[in-house]
Design a protein around this motif. Structure first.
Motif, PDB file in Angstrom:
ATOM      1  N   TRP A   1     -18.737   7.372   2.685  1.00 45.29           N
ATOM      2  CA  TRP A   1     -17.962   6.141   2.834  1.00 45.29           C
ATOM      3  C   TRP A   1     -17.737   5.536   1.460  1.00 45.29           C
ATOM      4  CZ3 TRP A   1     -16.779   4.301   7.861  1.00 45.29           C
ATOM      5  CH2 TRP A   1     -16.039   3.113   7.907  1.00 45.29           C
ATOM      6  N   GLY A   2     -16.480   5.164   1.154  1.00 42.40           N
ATOM      7  CA  GLY A   2     -16.188   4.613  -0.160  1.00 42.40           C
ATOM      8  C   GLY A   2     -15.161   3.508  -0.127  1.00 42.40           C
ATOM      9  N   THR A   3     -15.007   2.845  -1.275  1.00 42.04           N
ATOM     10  CA  THR A   3     -14.076   1.729  -1.415  1.00 42.04           C
ATOM     11  C   THR A   3     -13.199   1.958  -2.635  1.00 42.04           C
ATOM     12  OG1 THR A   3     -15.746   0.241  -0.518  1.00 42.04           O
ATOM     13  CG2 THR A   3     -13.872  -0.775  -1.620  1.00 42.04           C
ATOM     14  N   VAL A   4     -11.880   1.754  -2.466  1.00 41.32           N
ATOM     15  CA  VAL A   4     -10.954   1.915  -3.580  1.00 41.32           C
ATOM     16  C   VAL A   4      -9.952   0.770  -3.585  1.00 41.32           C
ATOM     17  CG1 VAL A   4     -11.131   4.441  -3.482  1.00 41.32           C
ATOM     18  CG2 VAL A   4      -9.250   3.293  -2.298  1.00 41.32           C
ATOM     19  N   LEU A   5      -9.366   0.512  -4.759  1.00 42.73           N
ATOM     20  CA  LEU A   5      -8.242  -0.400  -4.902  1.00 42.73           C
ATOM     21  C   LEU A   5      -6.980   0.434  -4.998  1.00 42.73           C
ATOM     22  CD1 LEU A   5      -9.532  -3.091  -7.435  1.00 42.73           C
ATOM     23  CD2 LEU A   5      -9.066  -3.405  -4.992  1.00 42.73           C
ATOM     24  N   MET A   6      -6.041   0.228  -4.089  1.00 45.33           N
ATOM     25  CA  MET A   6      -4.807   1.016  -4.043  1.00 45.33           C
ATOM     26  C   MET A   6      -3.629   0.189  -4.499  1.00 45.33           C
ATOM     27  SD  MET A   6      -4.491   3.361  -0.646  1.00 45.33           S
ATOM     28  CE  MET A   6      -5.192   4.994  -0.598  1.00 45.33           C
ATOM     29  N   GLU A   7      -2.763   0.802  -5.278  1.00 39.95           N
ATOM     30  CA  GLU A   7      -1.493   0.173  -5.628  1.00 39.95           C
ATOM     31  C   GLU A   7      -0.511   0.469  -4.496  1.00 39.95           C
ATOM     32  OE1 GLU A   7      -0.061   1.159  -9.481  1.00 39.95           O
ATOM     33  OE2 GLU A   7      -1.907   0.553 -10.511  1.00 39.95           O
ATOM     34  N   CYS A   8      -0.754  -0.180  -3.353  1.00 38.79           N
ATOM     35  CA  CYS A   8       0.031   0.083  -2.142  1.00 38.79           C
ATOM     36  C   CYS A   8      -0.015  -1.177  -1.277  1.00 38.79           C
ATOM     37  CB  CYS A   8      -0.561   1.266  -1.387  1.00 38.79           C
ATOM     38  SG  CYS A   8       0.406   1.841   0.023  1.00 38.79           S
ATOM     39  N   PRO A   9       1.119  -1.642  -0.764  1.00 38.71           N
ATOM     40  CA  PRO A   9       1.129  -2.847   0.074  1.00 38.71           C
ATOM     41  C   PRO A   9       0.259  -2.675   1.313  1.00 38.71           C
ATOM     42  CG  PRO A   9       3.355  -2.235  -0.579  1.00 38.71           C
ATOM     43  CD  PRO A   9       2.476  -1.093  -0.964  1.00 38.71           C
ATOM     44  N   ALA A  10      -0.342  -3.772   1.747  1.00 44.54           N
ATOM     45  CA  ALA A  10      -1.255  -3.730   2.894  1.00 44.54           C
ATOM     46  C   ALA A  10      -0.556  -3.265   4.165  1.00 44.54           C
ATOM     47  CB  ALA A  10      -1.884  -5.096   3.112  1.00 44.54           C
ATOM     48  N   GLU A  11       0.725  -3.625   4.352  1.00 44.64           N
ATOM     49  CA  GLU A  11       1.410  -3.219   5.585  1.00 44.64           C
ATOM     50  C   GLU A  11       1.591  -1.705   5.659  1.00 44.64           C
ATOM     51  OE1 GLU A  11       4.601  -4.955   2.764  1.00 44.64           O
ATOM     52  OE2 GLU A  11       2.563  -5.442   3.438  1.00 44.64           O
ATOM     53  N   LEU A  12       1.724  -1.052   4.493  1.00 46.23           N
ATOM     54  CA  LEU A  12       1.848   0.411   4.478  1.00 46.23           C
ATOM     55  C   LEU A  12       0.491   1.051   4.735  1.00 46.23           C
ATOM     56  CD1 LEU A  12       3.841   2.718   4.095  1.00 46.23           C
ATOM     57  CD2 LEU A  12       3.317   2.691   1.661  1.00 46.23           C
TER      58      LEU A  12
ATOM     59  N   ASP B   1      -3.189  -8.706  -3.160  1.00 46.52           N
ATOM     60  CA  ASP B   1      -1.924  -9.414  -3.354  1.00 46.52           C
ATOM     61  C   ASP B   1      -0.852  -8.585  -2.672  1.00 46.52           C
ATOM     62  OD1 ASP B   1      -1.270  -7.306  -5.148  1.00 46.52           O
ATOM     63  OD2 ASP B   1      -2.099  -8.416  -6.848  1.00 46.52           O
ATOM     64  N   ASP B   2       0.414  -8.844  -2.943  1.00 47.60           N
ATOM     65  CA  ASP B   2       1.481  -8.114  -2.245  1.00 47.60           C
ATOM     66  C   ASP B   2       1.640  -6.683  -2.737  1.00 47.60           C
ATOM     67  OD1 ASP B   2       2.467  -8.638  -4.733  1.00 47.60           O
ATOM     68  OD2 ASP B   2       4.291  -9.665  -4.077  1.00 47.60           O
ATOM     69  N   ARG B   3       0.849  -6.279  -3.742  1.00 44.07           N
ATOM     70  CA  ARG B   3       0.968  -4.929  -4.308  1.00 44.07           C
ATOM     71  C   ARG B   3      -0.336  -4.140  -4.245  1.00 44.07           C
ATOM     72  NH1 ARG B   3       0.386  -2.659  -9.450  1.00 44.07           N
ATOM     73  NH2 ARG B   3      -0.485  -4.634 -10.181  1.00 44.07           N
ATOM     74  N   ILE B   4      -1.472  -4.818  -4.274  1.00 43.09           N
ATOM     75  CA  ILE B   4      -2.782  -4.171  -4.328  1.00 43.09           C
ATOM     76  C   ILE B   4      -3.533  -4.387  -3.015  1.00 43.09           C
ATOM     77  CG2 ILE B   4      -4.987  -3.998  -5.537  1.00 43.09           C
ATOM     78  CD1 ILE B   4      -2.629  -3.099  -7.199  1.00 43.09           C
ATOM     79  N   THR B   5      -4.142  -3.319  -2.495  1.00 43.63           N
ATOM     80  CA  THR B   5      -4.930  -3.375  -1.265  1.00 43.63           C
ATOM     81  C   THR B   5      -6.277  -2.726  -1.495  1.00 43.63           C
ATOM     82  OG1 THR B   5      -2.914  -3.208   0.073  1.00 43.63           O
ATOM     83  CG2 THR B   5      -5.001  -2.759   1.183  1.00 43.63           C
TER      84      THR B   5
ATOM     85  N   ILE C   1      -5.265  10.678  -1.653  1.00 40.71           N
ATOM     86  CA  ILE C   1      -4.165  11.243  -2.432  1.00 40.71           C
ATOM     87  C   ILE C   1      -2.873  11.250  -1.630  1.00 40.71           C
ATOM     88  CG2 ILE C   1      -3.299  13.386  -3.472  1.00 40.71           C
ATOM     89  CD1 ILE C   1      -6.111  13.970  -4.435  1.00 40.71           C
ATOM     90  N   THR C   2      -2.973  11.367  -0.290  1.00 40.52           N
ATOM     91  CA  THR C   2      -1.755  11.441   0.525  1.00 40.52           C
ATOM     92  C   THR C   2      -0.924  10.170   0.451  1.00 40.52           C
ATOM     93  OG1 THR C   2      -2.848  10.648   2.540  1.00 40.52           O
ATOM     94  CG2 THR C   2      -2.881  13.018   2.131  1.00 40.52           C
ATOM     95  N   PHE C   3      -1.489   9.063  -0.017  1.00 38.01           N
ATOM     96  CA  PHE C   3      -0.716   7.838  -0.134  1.00 38.01           C
ATOM     97  C   PHE C   3       0.222   7.854  -1.339  1.00 38.01           C
ATOM     98  CE2 PHE C   3      -3.509   6.160   3.039  1.00 38.01           C
ATOM     99  CZ  PHE C   3      -2.802   5.118   3.613  1.00 38.01           C
TER     100      PHE C   3
END
Length: 343
Positions: free
Chosen positions: A245-256, A271-275, A292-294
Protein backbone atom coordinates in the motif's frame (compact mmCIF):
# COMPACT_ATOMS: atom_id res chain seq x y z
CA UNK A 1 -57.83 -28.61 -18.98
CA UNK A 2 -58.91 -26.63 -15.90
CA UNK A 3 -55.43 -26.96 -14.36
CA UNK A 4 -53.77 -25.72 -17.56
CA UNK A 5 -56.13 -22.75 -17.75
CA UNK A 6 -55.51 -21.89 -14.09
CA UNK A 7 -51.76 -21.89 -14.68
CA UNK A 8 -52.22 -19.70 -17.75
CA UNK A 9 -54.36 -17.31 -15.70
CA UNK A 10 -51.65 -17.13 -13.04
CA UNK A 11 -49.04 -16.41 -15.69
CA UNK A 12 -51.14 -13.54 -17.07
CA UNK A 13 -51.59 -12.03 -13.59
CA UNK A 14 -47.81 -12.14 -13.07
CA UNK A 15 -46.99 -10.40 -16.35
CA UNK A 16 -49.26 -7.37 -15.97
CA UNK A 17 -50.16 -5.21 -12.96
CA UNK A 18 -53.92 -5.22 -13.52
CA UNK A 19 -56.38 -7.06 -15.74
CA UNK A 20 -60.09 -6.53 -16.38
CA UNK A 21 -62.32 -9.54 -16.14
CA UNK A 22 -63.25 -9.12 -19.82
CA UNK A 23 -59.59 -8.87 -20.79
CA UNK A 24 -58.74 -12.10 -19.01
CA UNK A 25 -61.78 -13.83 -20.48
CA UNK A 26 -60.73 -12.80 -23.99
CA UNK A 27 -57.12 -13.99 -23.52
CA UNK A 28 -58.23 -17.32 -22.05
CA UNK A 29 -61.14 -17.86 -24.46
CA UNK A 30 -63.69 -18.34 -21.68
CA UNK A 31 -66.58 -16.40 -20.13
CA UNK A 32 -66.13 -13.77 -17.37
CA UNK A 33 -67.99 -16.14 -15.03
CA UNK A 34 -65.37 -18.84 -15.65
CA UNK A 35 -62.64 -16.31 -14.96
CA UNK A 36 -64.22 -15.55 -11.58
CA UNK A 37 -64.30 -19.26 -10.72
CA UNK A 38 -60.63 -19.65 -11.71
CA UNK A 39 -59.73 -16.59 -9.62
CA UNK A 40 -61.37 -18.24 -6.60
CA UNK A 41 -59.42 -21.42 -7.31
CA UNK A 42 -56.14 -19.45 -7.26
CA UNK A 43 -57.13 -17.91 -3.92
CA UNK A 44 -57.76 -21.37 -2.50
CA UNK A 45 -54.22 -22.33 -3.58
CA UNK A 46 -52.78 -19.41 -1.63
CA UNK A 47 -52.43 -16.75 -4.34
CA UNK A 48 -53.63 -13.35 -3.02
CA UNK A 49 -55.71 -12.08 -5.95
CA UNK A 50 -57.58 -8.86 -5.18
CA UNK A 51 -60.41 -7.36 -7.23
CA UNK A 52 -62.36 -4.13 -7.42
CA UNK A 53 -66.15 -4.31 -7.19
CA UNK A 54 -68.52 -3.95 -10.11
CA UNK A 55 -69.08 -5.50 -13.53
CA UNK A 56 -65.77 -4.10 -14.87
CA UNK A 57 -63.69 -5.49 -12.03
CA UNK A 58 -59.92 -5.19 -12.13
CA UNK A 59 -57.90 -8.17 -10.89
CA UNK A 60 -54.44 -7.86 -9.37
CA UNK A 61 -51.99 -10.37 -7.91
CA UNK A 62 -50.99 -8.87 -4.55
CA UNK A 63 -48.40 -9.67 -1.91
CA UNK A 64 -49.49 -12.32 0.54
CA UNK A 65 -48.40 -13.64 3.93
CA UNK A 66 -46.41 -16.49 2.39
CA UNK A 67 -44.69 -17.30 -0.89
CA UNK A 68 -46.90 -19.45 -3.13
CA UNK A 69 -45.53 -21.43 -6.09
CA UNK A 70 -44.28 -19.19 -8.90
CA UNK A 71 -44.81 -19.57 -12.62
CA UNK A 72 -41.85 -18.60 -14.82
CA UNK A 73 -41.14 -19.15 -18.49
CA UNK A 74 -38.07 -20.90 -19.91
CA UNK A 75 -35.91 -17.78 -20.23
CA UNK A 76 -36.82 -16.59 -16.74
CA UNK A 77 -35.87 -19.97 -15.24
CA UNK A 78 -32.48 -19.89 -16.96
CA UNK A 79 -31.91 -16.27 -15.91
CA UNK A 80 -32.63 -17.14 -12.25
CA UNK A 81 -30.35 -20.20 -12.32
CA UNK A 82 -27.47 -18.29 -13.93
CA UNK A 83 -27.89 -15.39 -11.51
CA UNK A 84 -27.67 -17.77 -8.57
CA UNK A 85 -24.48 -19.33 -9.95
CA UNK A 86 -22.79 -15.95 -10.34
CA UNK A 87 -24.20 -14.19 -7.26
CA UNK A 88 -21.46 -12.27 -5.38
CA UNK A 89 -20.73 -13.65 -1.92
CA UNK A 90 -20.92 -10.30 -0.14
CA UNK A 91 -23.91 -10.96 2.14
CA UNK A 92 -23.28 -12.97 5.31
CA UNK A 93 -24.93 -16.37 5.52
CA UNK A 94 -26.49 -16.32 2.04
CA UNK A 95 -24.17 -18.89 0.44
CA UNK A 96 -26.11 -21.94 1.66
CA UNK A 97 -29.48 -20.40 0.78
CA UNK A 98 -28.20 -19.61 -2.72
CA UNK A 99 -27.06 -23.21 -3.26
CA UNK A 100 -30.38 -24.61 -1.98
CA UNK A 101 -32.36 -22.28 -4.25
CA UNK A 102 -30.26 -23.31 -7.25
CA UNK A 103 -30.70 -27.02 -6.47
CA UNK A 104 -34.48 -26.54 -6.10
CA UNK A 105 -34.67 -24.93 -9.54
CA UNK A 106 -32.50 -27.63 -11.13
CA UNK A 107 -34.73 -30.39 -9.77
CA UNK A 108 -37.86 -28.78 -11.24
CA UNK A 109 -36.48 -27.97 -14.69
CA UNK A 110 -37.85 -30.04 -17.58
CA UNK A 111 -35.21 -32.09 -19.47
CA UNK A 112 -34.71 -29.60 -22.31
CA UNK A 113 -34.11 -26.71 -19.88
CA UNK A 114 -31.88 -28.81 -17.63
CA UNK A 115 -29.74 -29.60 -20.66
CA UNK A 116 -29.51 -25.90 -21.59
CA UNK A 117 -28.56 -24.96 -18.04
CA UNK A 118 -25.86 -27.65 -17.99
CA UNK A 119 -24.20 -25.93 -20.94
CA UNK A 120 -24.04 -22.75 -18.82
CA UNK A 121 -22.37 -24.34 -15.80
CA UNK A 122 -20.26 -21.59 -14.25
CA UNK A 123 -17.18 -21.89 -12.04
CA UNK A 124 -16.13 -18.64 -10.40
CA UNK A 125 -12.39 -18.08 -9.99
CA UNK A 126 -10.96 -15.58 -7.54
CA UNK A 127 -9.23 -12.60 -9.14
CA UNK A 128 -5.93 -11.86 -7.39
CA UNK A 129 -6.28 -8.16 -8.23
CA UNK A 130 -9.68 -7.86 -6.59
CA UNK A 131 -9.88 -8.99 -2.98
CA UNK A 132 -13.08 -10.67 -1.84
CA UNK A 133 -15.67 -8.06 -0.85
CA UNK A 134 -16.29 -7.58 2.87
CA UNK A 135 -19.30 -9.40 4.25
CA UNK A 136 -22.48 -7.46 5.00
CA UNK A 137 -25.16 -8.52 7.47
CA UNK A 138 -28.49 -9.18 5.67
CA UNK A 139 -30.33 -7.71 8.68
CA UNK A 140 -28.44 -4.44 8.12
CA UNK A 141 -29.45 -4.47 4.45
CA UNK A 142 -33.09 -5.00 5.40
CA UNK A 143 -33.03 -2.21 8.00
CA UNK A 144 -31.46 0.35 5.68
CA UNK A 145 -33.66 -0.61 2.73
CA UNK A 146 -36.78 -0.23 4.86
CA UNK A 147 -35.53 3.08 6.28
CA UNK A 148 -34.93 4.43 2.75
CA UNK A 149 -38.41 3.41 1.59
CA UNK A 150 -40.15 4.82 4.66
CA UNK A 151 -37.92 7.92 4.92
CA UNK A 152 -36.90 6.92 8.40
CA UNK A 153 -34.11 9.02 9.92
CA UNK A 154 -31.40 6.71 11.29
CA UNK A 155 -28.37 7.04 13.54
CA UNK A 156 -25.22 4.91 13.41
CA UNK A 157 -21.52 4.82 14.22
CA UNK A 158 -19.24 4.94 11.18
CA UNK A 159 -15.58 4.02 10.82
CA UNK A 160 -14.10 6.54 8.40
CA UNK A 161 -10.82 5.61 6.72
CA UNK A 162 -9.36 8.50 4.79
CA UNK A 163 -5.70 8.32 3.82
CA UNK A 164 -3.73 7.84 7.08
CA UNK A 165 -6.49 8.71 9.54
CA UNK A 166 -9.10 6.42 11.08
CA UNK A 167 -11.84 7.56 13.36
CA UNK A 168 -15.34 6.56 14.46
CA UNK A 169 -18.02 9.20 14.08
CA UNK A 170 -21.71 9.43 14.95
CA UNK A 171 -23.93 9.93 11.89
CA UNK A 172 -27.52 11.13 11.73
CA UNK A 173 -28.52 10.19 8.20
CA UNK A 174 -31.39 10.31 5.72
CA UNK A 175 -31.05 6.99 3.81
CA UNK A 176 -31.64 7.40 0.09
CA UNK A 177 -30.43 4.34 -1.83
CA UNK A 178 -28.35 1.17 -1.52
CA UNK A 179 -25.66 0.72 -4.20
CA UNK A 180 -23.31 -2.19 -4.99
CA UNK A 181 -19.96 -1.40 -6.67
CA UNK A 182 -17.29 -4.08 -7.19
CA UNK A 183 -19.04 -6.23 -4.59
CA UNK A 184 -18.90 -3.42 -2.01
CA UNK A 185 -22.18 -2.18 -0.53
CA UNK A 186 -22.79 1.56 -0.10
CA UNK A 187 -25.55 3.65 1.43
CA UNK A 188 -26.13 6.96 -0.36
CA UNK A 189 -27.46 9.23 2.37
CA UNK A 190 -27.62 12.83 3.56
CA UNK A 191 -25.75 13.52 6.81
CA UNK A 192 -27.86 16.01 8.76
CA UNK A 193 -25.05 16.91 11.18
CA UNK A 194 -22.51 17.67 8.45
CA UNK A 195 -25.08 19.02 6.00
CA UNK A 196 -23.68 16.99 3.11
CA UNK A 197 -24.27 13.86 1.02
CA UNK A 198 -22.05 10.79 1.44
CA UNK A 199 -21.68 7.21 0.23
CA UNK A 200 -21.22 5.16 3.41
CA UNK A 201 -19.65 1.69 3.21
CA UNK A 202 -22.06 -0.74 4.88
CA UNK A 203 -19.26 -2.89 6.32
CA UNK A 204 -18.16 0.16 8.37
CA UNK A 205 -21.61 0.93 9.81
CA UNK A 206 -22.14 -0.08 13.43
CA UNK A 207 -24.96 0.31 15.98
CA UNK A 208 -27.67 1.24 13.46
CA UNK A 209 -30.83 2.54 15.15
CA UNK A 210 -34.03 4.21 14.05
CA UNK A 211 -34.79 7.61 15.54
CA UNK A 212 -38.55 7.36 15.04
CA UNK A 213 -38.47 10.56 12.98
CA UNK A 214 -39.31 10.94 9.29
CA UNK A 215 -37.54 13.19 6.80
CA UNK A 216 -38.85 14.99 3.75
CA UNK A 217 -37.81 14.90 0.12
CA UNK A 218 -34.33 16.10 -0.73
CA UNK A 219 -32.70 16.46 -4.13
CA UNK A 220 -29.70 14.20 -4.68
CA UNK A 221 -26.58 16.22 -5.61
CA UNK A 222 -25.89 14.12 -8.72
CA UNK A 223 -28.41 12.44 -11.03
CA UNK A 224 -25.75 9.81 -11.83
CA UNK A 225 -25.47 7.65 -8.69
CA UNK A 226 -22.52 5.76 -10.17
CA UNK A 227 -20.57 8.97 -10.70
CA UNK A 228 -21.46 10.17 -7.21
CA UNK A 229 -20.26 6.98 -5.47
CA UNK A 230 -17.05 6.81 -7.51
CA UNK A 231 -16.23 10.44 -6.72
CA UNK A 232 -16.24 9.85 -2.95
CA UNK A 233 -12.72 10.35 -1.51
CA UNK A 234 -13.24 7.70 1.18
CA UNK A 235 -14.64 4.82 -0.81
CA UNK A 236 -12.12 1.97 -0.64
CA UNK A 237 -10.91 -0.88 1.50
CA UNK A 238 -8.97 -0.53 4.72
CA UNK A 239 -5.21 -0.08 4.66
CA UNK A 240 -4.52 -3.64 5.78
CA UNK A 241 -6.47 -5.41 3.02
CA UNK A 242 -3.56 -5.34 0.53
CA UNK A 243 -0.01 -6.61 1.15
CA UNK A 244 1.42 -3.48 -0.49
CA UNK A 245 0.00 0.00 0.00
CA UNK A 246 1.42 3.38 -0.98
CA UNK A 247 0.72 7.09 -1.38
CA UNK A 248 1.64 9.32 -4.32
CA UNK A 249 1.01 12.87 -5.53
CA UNK A 250 -0.32 12.79 -9.10
CA UNK A 251 -0.36 15.60 -11.61
CA UNK A 252 -3.91 14.58 -12.54
CA UNK A 253 -7.30 16.18 -11.73
CA UNK A 254 -9.29 14.47 -8.99
CA UNK A 255 -12.30 13.86 -11.27
CA UNK A 256 -10.11 11.82 -13.64
CA UNK A 257 -8.59 9.86 -10.76
CA UNK A 258 -12.09 9.16 -9.40
CA UNK A 259 -13.24 7.80 -12.75
CA UNK A 260 -10.40 5.37 -13.40
CA UNK A 261 -8.95 4.46 -10.01
CA UNK A 262 -10.17 1.13 -8.59
CA UNK A 263 -12.73 1.01 -5.82
CA UNK A 264 -10.05 0.19 -3.25
CA UNK A 265 -8.33 3.58 -3.77
CA UNK A 266 -8.74 6.67 -1.59
CA UNK A 267 -7.86 10.14 -2.83
CA UNK A 268 -8.05 13.83 -2.07
CA UNK A 269 -7.77 16.87 -4.33
CA UNK A 270 -4.81 19.07 -3.39
CA UNK A 271 -5.83 21.61 -6.03
CA UNK A 272 -7.42 21.49 -9.49
CA UNK A 273 -4.25 19.87 -10.91
CA UNK A 274 -2.72 17.74 -8.13
CA UNK A 275 -4.36 14.72 -6.45
CA UNK A 276 -3.05 12.63 -3.59
CA UNK A 277 -4.01 8.99 -4.12
CA UNK A 278 -3.54 6.09 -1.74
CA UNK A 279 -4.11 2.56 -2.98
CA UNK A 280 -2.93 -1.01 -2.61
CA UNK A 281 -1.90 -3.91 -4.81
CA UNK A 282 -0.67 -7.46 -4.51
CA UNK A 283 2.95 -6.36 -5.19
CA UNK A 284 4.95 -3.11 -5.27
CA UNK A 285 5.62 -3.56 -8.99
CA UNK A 286 1.91 -4.02 -9.68
CA UNK A 287 1.20 -0.81 -7.83
CA UNK A 288 3.77 1.12 -9.89
CA UNK A 289 2.38 -0.45 -13.07
CA UNK A 290 -1.09 0.80 -12.30
CA UNK A 291 0.13 4.32 -11.51
CA UNK A 292 1.96 4.46 -14.84
CA UNK A 293 -1.31 3.86 -16.72
CA UNK A 294 -2.45 7.36 -15.77
CA UNK A 295 0.20 8.76 -18.14
CA UNK A 296 1.13 11.63 -15.85
CA UNK A 297 3.95 12.62 -13.55
CA UNK A 298 3.71 11.49 -9.96
CA UNK A 299 5.80 11.78 -6.82
CA UNK A 300 5.98 8.86 -4.39
CA UNK A 301 5.36 9.99 -0.81
CA UNK A 302 5.88 6.57 0.70
CA UNK A 303 6.65 4.02 1.81
CA UNK A 304 10.35 3.49 0.89
CA UNK A 305 9.49 0.11 -0.70
CA UNK A 306 7.36 1.90 -3.29
CA UNK A 307 10.21 4.30 -4.10
CA UNK A 308 12.58 1.35 -4.62
CA UNK A 309 10.00 -0.46 -6.78
CA UNK A 310 9.65 2.59 -9.03
CA UNK A 311 13.38 2.54 -9.78
CA UNK A 312 13.39 -1.22 -10.37
CA UNK A 313 10.38 -1.10 -12.73
CA UNK A 314 11.83 1.74 -14.81
CA UNK A 315 15.15 -0.11 -14.94
CA UNK A 316 13.47 -3.15 -16.46
CA UNK A 317 11.69 -1.19 -19.19
CA UNK A 318 13.51 -0.95 -22.52
CA UNK A 319 11.28 -0.12 -25.48
CA UNK A 320 11.82 1.36 -28.91
CA UNK A 321 9.86 4.58 -29.35
CA UNK A 322 8.20 4.47 -32.82
CA UNK A 323 8.63 7.40 -35.20
CA UNK A 324 5.95 10.11 -35.46
CA UNK A 325 2.84 8.80 -37.17
CA UNK A 326 3.42 5.26 -35.93
CA UNK A 327 1.18 5.58 -32.90
CA UNK A 328 -2.41 4.36 -32.99
CA UNK A 329 -5.23 6.88 -32.90
CA UNK A 330 -6.62 8.37 -29.71
CA UNK A 331 -8.50 6.02 -27.38
CA UNK A 332 -11.84 6.62 -25.72
CA UNK A 333 -10.74 4.60 -22.68
CA UNK A 334 -8.63 5.56 -19.68
CA UNK A 335 -5.35 7.43 -20.22
CA UNK A 336 -2.64 5.02 -21.33
CA UNK A 337 1.06 4.75 -20.40
CA UNK A 338 3.71 6.71 -22.24
CA UNK A 339 6.66 4.95 -23.82
CA UNK A 340 9.59 4.92 -21.42
CA UNK A 341 13.23 4.24 -22.23
CA UNK A 342 14.98 2.34 -19.44
CA UNK A 343 18.47 2.85 -18.17
Amino acid sequence: MIANRTLELLSLLQTQKEWTGDGLAERLGVSPRTVRRDINRLRELGYPVTATKGPSAYYRLSRGARLPPLIVDDEQALAIALSLQTAPASVTGMGDATKRALNSIRELLPPHLAHRLATFSVEQIENAWELAPPQVDPALLAQLSTAAQQRDLVRFSYRSIHLDSREDSDVLAEPHRLVVWSGRWYLVAYDQQRHSWHAFRLDRIRHLASTGWRFGEREVPDDDITRFVQSQPDRGDTLDTWPCWGTVLMECPAELVAKWAPGAASFEAIDDRITRIQMGAWSWSALIGFLITFSCRFTVEGPPELVDAAGEVLGRIDVDIPPPGGHPGPSTGPPGPRAVSGR
